[in-house]
Design a protein around this motif. Structure first.
Motif, short mmCIF file in Angstrom:
data_model
loop_
_atom_site.label_atom_id
_atom_site.label_comp_id
_atom_site.label_asym_id
_atom_site.label_seq_id
_atom_site.Cartn_x
_atom_site.Cartn_y
_atom_site.Cartn_z
N LYS A 85 0.84 -1.21 0.00
CA LYS A 85 0.00 0.00 0.00
C LYS A 85 0.87 1.26 0.00
O LYS A 85 0.57 2.24 -0.69
N ARG A 86 1.94 1.22 0.77
CA ARG A 86 2.81 2.41 0.82
C ARG A 86 3.45 2.65 -0.55
O ARG A 86 3.61 3.78 -0.99
N ALA A 87 3.82 1.56 -1.23
CA ALA A 87 4.41 1.69 -2.57
C ALA A 87 3.39 2.29 -3.54
O ALA A 87 3.74 3.08 -4.41
N HIS A 177 18.50 18.90 6.70
CA HIS A 177 17.14 18.41 6.86
C HIS A 177 16.90 17.29 5.87
O HIS A 177 17.55 17.24 4.82
N ARG A 178 15.97 16.41 6.20
CA ARG A 178 15.68 15.29 5.31
C ARG A 178 14.57 15.64 4.33
O ARG A 178 14.58 15.22 3.17
N ALA A 179 13.58 16.40 4.80
CA ALA A 179 12.40 16.63 3.98
C ALA A 179 11.75 17.94 4.39
O ALA A 179 11.90 18.38 5.53
N ASN A 192 15.15 10.61 -1.91
CA ASN A 192 15.23 11.08 -0.53
C ASN A 192 16.51 10.63 0.16
O ASN A 192 16.84 11.12 1.24
N TYR A 193 17.19 9.67 -0.42
CA TYR A 193 18.26 9.00 0.33
C TYR A 193 19.66 9.53 0.07
O TYR A 193 20.47 9.61 1.00
N ALA A 194 19.96 9.91 -1.18
CA ALA A 194 21.32 10.39 -1.46
C ALA A 194 21.68 11.64 -0.64
O ALA A 194 22.80 11.73 -0.12
N GLY A 226 17.86 8.99 10.40
CA GLY A 226 18.29 8.40 9.12
C GLY A 226 17.13 7.69 8.48
O GLY A 226 16.15 8.33 8.10
N ALA A 227 17.19 6.37 8.39
CA ALA A 227 16.11 5.60 7.77
C ALA A 227 15.34 4.79 8.81
O ALA A 227 15.05 3.61 8.60
N ALA A 228 15.00 5.43 9.90
CA ALA A 228 14.19 4.75 10.94
C ALA A 228 13.35 5.79 11.67
O ALA A 228 13.71 6.98 11.70
N ASN A 229 12.24 5.36 12.23
CA ASN A 229 11.36 6.27 12.97
C ASN A 229 11.76 6.35 14.44
O ASN A 229 12.28 5.40 15.01
N PHE A 230 11.49 7.51 15.03
CA PHE A 230 11.95 7.82 16.39
C PHE A 230 10.84 7.66 17.43
O PHE A 230 9.69 8.00 17.19
N PRO A 249 5.86 7.00 6.87
CA PRO A 249 4.98 6.20 7.73
C PRO A 249 5.47 4.76 7.81
O PRO A 249 5.10 3.91 6.99
N GLY A 250 6.32 4.50 8.76
CA GLY A 250 6.96 3.19 8.88
C GLY A 250 5.98 2.09 9.27
O GLY A 250 5.08 2.30 10.09
N VAL A 251 6.20 0.92 8.70
CA VAL A 251 5.38 -0.25 9.07
C VAL A 251 5.73 -0.66 10.50
O VAL A 251 4.86 -1.02 11.29
N THR A 252 7.00 -0.56 10.84
CA THR A 252 7.42 -0.93 12.20
C THR A 252 6.86 0.10 13.19
O THR A 252 6.40 -0.27 14.28
N ARG A 253 6.90 1.36 12.81
CA ARG A 253 6.34 2.43 13.67
C ARG A 253 4.88 2.13 14.00
O ARG A 253 4.48 2.14 15.17
N ALA A 254 4.07 1.84 12.96
CA ALA A 254 2.64 1.56 13.18
C ALA A 254 2.49 0.33 14.07
O ALA A 254 1.61 0.28 14.94
N CYS A 285 14.80 3.80 18.08
CA CYS A 285 14.30 4.03 16.73
C CYS A 285 13.91 2.68 16.14
O CYS A 285 14.41 1.63 16.57
N VAL A 286 12.98 2.73 15.19
CA VAL A 286 12.43 1.48 14.65
C VAL A 286 12.34 1.52 13.14
O VAL A 286 12.15 2.57 12.55
N GLY A 287 12.48 0.35 12.53
CA GLY A 287 12.35 0.23 11.09
C GLY A 287 12.57 -1.22 10.69
O GLY A 287 12.97 -2.03 11.53
N THR A 288 12.31 -1.52 9.45
CA THR A 288 12.53 -2.89 8.99
C THR A 288 13.98 -3.28 9.19
O THR A 288 14.30 -4.32 9.75
N ALA A 289 14.87 -2.41 8.72
CA ALA A 289 16.30 -2.71 8.86
C ALA A 289 16.74 -2.56 10.31
O ALA A 289 17.45 -3.41 10.86
N1 PLP Z 1 12.05 6.18 7.81
C1 PLP Z 1 12.72 6.08 6.64
C2 PLP Z 1 13.20 7.31 6.00
C3 PLP Z 1 12.93 4.82 6.06
O1 PLP Z 1 13.59 4.72 4.92
C4 PLP Z 1 12.44 3.68 6.73
C5 PLP Z 1 12.65 2.36 6.16
O2 PLP Z 1 11.85 1.86 5.44
C6 PLP Z 1 11.73 3.84 7.93
C7 PLP Z 1 11.57 5.11 8.44
C8 PLP Z 1 11.14 2.67 8.64
O3 PLP Z 1 10.03 2.17 7.94
P1 PLP Z 1 9.62 0.64 8.02
O4 PLP Z 1 9.35 0.34 9.42
O5 PLP Z 1 8.41 0.54 7.15
O6 PLP Z 1 10.76 -0.13 7.49
#
Ligand code: PLP
Ligand code: COI
Length: 342
Positions: A85-87, A177-179, A192-194, A226-230, A249-254, A285-289
């Motif tokens: 859905k996020r994609a 800033h990231r965004a 968003n990443y580079a 970075g690439a994780a939610n706080f 909107p992280g899946v792990t965050r939700a 912090c949380v995220g898939t990785a």
């Molecule tokens: N924030 C950013 C910028 C990310 O790239 C990611 C990784 O996907 C996340 C947060 C965590 O999201 P998710 O829990 O869906 O992996």
């Protein structure tokens, strides 16, 4: 198929890095057309026009998911429908045809099944799944490309932060800033990443694991790590930055929000002032990785706050244990989050 005797990874020394696996999924779609089920093929380089929309204008997005070996020996995914859905939301934001959820899920499941020998034993890591959607057709004007490629590849991975469970040391960035509001921070746009690479590299050089981004308007509210939610915890209340469109909107965050509420915690999605986080009892912090990664120390300007003397705090530990137990089927799937692949 590649030779089965080809070396399989040393599971005990996995890091979060790319290892080529056997197979990948690929599908193409014309602008204005419909996605069809794609095909599996051996992992290989792509042939792409130098005028491809993704190469010139960054028209692309990715997803990140994990397939894990569970306690009963099965291979499982965690809430893959959320990534699908996020994609789709990201595709609409970036002018790309959204991949239907059934095609996305079918692609992910097939790719995991055909790379199943690369799924690490339980607790040693995961098979990271990388769906990628991009404007692969040639275009010169700044406009949506005429053709799109959706592909899925995988790589076995270990912990995202060096040191695994050891609490990380982070620095609040006062410069980058990231965004920004109205931009693409709320979707997983490749572009968003580079811009985060150099800030992150600079922080690592100074001994930090990552940086914490503040909002681009007030330079005051925490956005992401970075690439994780706080998240932070103060007096037993859990707070996490609210979704304003600049935060992914992280899946792990939700999932952590839902899990913590089910365990009786008050969870607030709100503006998290950096000063509040500096006075909190615990941060993570949380995220898939990142899964659930404890934050041991935050530097903000000249000030340093240490949480739990650099140890993993009790709420962080509880949520980490609860989440990974569900993900590895060591405890019941009480929220219906797990999808069996094999
Ligand atoms: N924030 C950013 C910028 C990310 O790239 C990611 C990784 O996907 C996340 C947060 C965590 O999201 P998710 O829990 O869906 O992996
Ligand atoms: C993930 O957590 O899946 C991510 O996408 C992080 C990453 C950019 C490596």
């Amino acid at each position: 198929m590649p030779d089965e005797s080809e070396s399989v990874v040393d599971w005990d020394s996995l890091t979060f890095s790319f290892t080529k696996t056997d197979r990948m999924y690929l599908s193409k779609c014309k602008l204005g057309g419909e996605w069809a089920v794609g095909s599996m093929m051996d992992f290989e380089d792509l042939v792409i026009s130098p005028a491809a929309g993704v190469l010139n204008y960054g028209q692309g997005l990715f997803e990140g998911m994990k397939a894990q070996r569970a306690s009963d020996g099965s291979i499982v995914l965690f809430r893959p429908d959320r990534n699908a859905k996020r994609a789709q939301e990201g595709a609409l934001r970036l002018g790309m045809p959204p991949v239907p959820e059934e095609i996305f899920l079918d692609a992910v499941i097939k790719t995991v099944r055909e790379n199943s020998r690369w799924v690490p034993p339980m607790g040693k890591g995961a098979l990271y799944i990388r769906p990628l959607l991009m404007g692969s057709g040639p275009i010169l004007g700044v406009a949506p490309a005429p053709e799109y490629t959706f592909l899925v590849f995988t790589s076995p991975v270990g912990p995202y932060f060096k040191g695994g469970i050891t609490p990380t040391s982070l620095r609040v960035s006062e410069r980058f800033h990231r965004a920004a509001p109205g931009g693409s921070g709320g979707v997983k746009a490749i572009g968003n990443y580079a811009p985060g690479m150099i800030p992150s590299k600079m922080a690592k050089k100074e001994g930090y694991s990552e940086i914490i981004y503040l909002d681009a308007v007030n330079h005051r509210y925490i956005e992401e790590v970075g690439a994780a939610n706080f998240f932070c915890v103060k007096d037993g209340v859990i707070s996490t930055p609210e979704l304003t469109g600049t935060i992914l909107p992280g899946v792990t965050r939700a999932s952590i929000i839902e899990l913590a509420m089910a365990r009786g915690y008050e969870v607030r999605e709100e503006k998290v002032d950096v000063e509040y986080a500096m006075s909190a009892d615990e941060c993570f912090c949380v995220g898939t990785a990142a899964v659930v990664s404890s934050i041991g120390r935050i530097q903000y300007g000249e000030r340093v706050k240490e949480y739990y003397s650099g140890e993993v705090g009790p709420v962080t530990r509880e949520l980490y244990e609860n989440l990974t137990a569900i993900q590895q089927k060591r405890s019941p799937d009480e929220f219906g989050w797990i999808v069996d692949v094999e």
